[in-house]
Scaffold this motif. Sequence first.
Motif, PDB file in Angstrom:
ATOM      1  N   GLN A  77      16.826  24.499  30.676  1.00  0.00           N
ATOM      2  CA  GLN A  77      16.041  25.219  31.673  1.00  0.00           C
ATOM      3  C   GLN A  77      16.714  25.160  33.041  1.00  0.00           C
ATOM      4  N   ALA A  78      17.205  23.971  33.420  1.00  0.00           N
ATOM      5  CA  ALA A  78      17.897  23.822  34.698  1.00  0.00           C
ATOM      6  C   ALA A  78      19.214  24.607  34.711  1.00  0.00           C
ATOM      7  N   PHE A  79      19.901  24.639  33.568  1.00  0.00           N
ATOM      8  CA  PHE A  79      21.158  25.392  33.488  1.00  0.00           C
ATOM      9  C   PHE A  79      20.900  26.888  33.681  1.00  0.00           C
ATOM     10  N   ALA A  80      19.850  27.400  33.043  1.00  0.00           N
ATOM     11  CA  ALA A  80      19.530  28.823  33.195  1.00  0.00           C
ATOM     12  C   ALA A  80      19.152  29.144  34.632  1.00  0.00           C
ATOM     13  N   ARG A  81      18.400  28.239  35.279  1.00  0.00           N
ATOM     14  CA  ARG A  81      18.012  28.469  36.670  1.00  0.00           C
ATOM     15  C   ARG A  81      19.235  28.437  37.587  1.00  0.00           C
ATOM     16  N   ALA A  83      22.291  29.175  36.703  1.00  0.00           N
ATOM     17  CA  ALA A  83      23.103  30.367  36.446  1.00  0.00           C
ATOM     18  C   ALA A  83      22.548  31.574  37.190  1.00  0.00           C
ATOM     19  N   ARG A  84      21.233  31.654  37.328  1.00  0.00           N
ATOM     20  CA  ARG A  84      20.636  32.785  38.059  1.00  0.00           C
ATOM     21  C   ARG A  84      20.823  32.655  39.562  1.00  0.00           C
ATOM     22  N   SER A  85      20.693  31.447  40.079  1.00  0.00           N
ATOM     23  CA  SER A  85      20.734  31.251  41.530  1.00  0.00           C
ATOM     24  C   SER A  85      22.106  30.873  42.056  1.00  0.00           C
ATOM     25  N   GLY A  86      22.984  30.406  41.186  1.00  0.00           N
ATOM     26  CA  GLY A  86      24.296  29.974  41.628  1.00  0.00           C
ATOM     27  C   GLY A  86      24.317  28.592  42.246  1.00  0.00           C
ATOM     28  N   GLN A  87      23.228  27.858  42.203  1.00  0.00           N
ATOM     29  CA  GLN A  87      23.156  26.510  42.768  1.00  0.00           C
ATOM     30  C   GLN A  87      23.420  25.484  41.653  1.00  0.00           C
TER      31      GLN A  87
END
Length: 345
Positions: A77-81, A83-87
């Motif tokens: 879940q953190a990896f997907a987030r 990847a979307r935000s670039g953070q």
Amino acid sequence: MDSSIALILLQDGLVNGAIYALLGMALVLVFAVTRVIFIPQGEFVTFGALTLAMLVDGKVPGTVYLLLLLGGLVFLQAFARAARSGQWRVLPRTALACIALPAVLFWVTRRLAGPDTSLWVDMLLTLLLIVPMGGMIHRIVYRPLAEASVLVLLITSVAVHFVLVGLGLVFFGAEGWRTPAFIDGQVDLGLTSWSAQSLFVIGTAVVLIAALWLFFGKTLYGRALRATAVNRRGARLVGISSDMSGGLTFTLAALLGAVSGILIAPVTTIYYDTGFLIGLKGFVGAIIGALASYPAAAAGAVLVGLLESFSSFWASAYKEVIVFTLIIPVLLWLSLRAGPAHDEE
């Protein structure tokens, strides 16, 4: 009923009431901070008790695999987030907490699981396995629904409850488990003698309640949770992270549930679905506290324990009915006392 029987029932009622008080306060905490009526609270009791029982029996409990699974889901879940935000900078810390820590606990559990391990070591290992699950469940399930209505959160809690009960059946089987007493012997209190185990349970509950009082009153994180409980929007405006508050709240709820399971494991036989009924009795105590007052919830939970104990003597077949019927006059009184209700938002 003579005085000796009454004192025995009083002892049982206070022991059960101490457990229900911990669960009731956990339910009040979760609802006050996150608006979640946390029905799966009883599953932490079950997992704590059965994990300890399996460790005492020299077996590796299934909760080590559940912790690995939850940690993996949180990381994905953190990896997907990210990847979307670039953070990406938060990803190493998440990997450390959700991948490395469960892996280390898995290795330690397999090394220590055995009949020669001390009971107190098994208790500590049980807490290390169960407590992180609270924050992980919050991040996986409740964090994406932070702005949902109370009804949606309630339905979600029911779903989480059924999932955890099913996993409990898979991990622990349908047979009941019990652990040996932590402290043997009797303590003479004048009018009657109490078992040292009962005094240990009550004393531990009192110490935990006092620790919670100090945490909320004296620490920065405790005051942040109190501020979030009073006004979530105001807390966000002054820089208190709602994600931090929610994760810490669920972690504390898991801690209280796991400790309750450890305390009750020597007292009664625990099955994979026993926690639901125990959690409901804690919920009755929380309702007496209007899901807002910690002292009232604790007092209400002790009342539930005493009512259950004496009901088991007078009408054992109806003791559950008597306990849960207590909700009706309490809800009636709360509804008559309350004024018009308005949502915060």
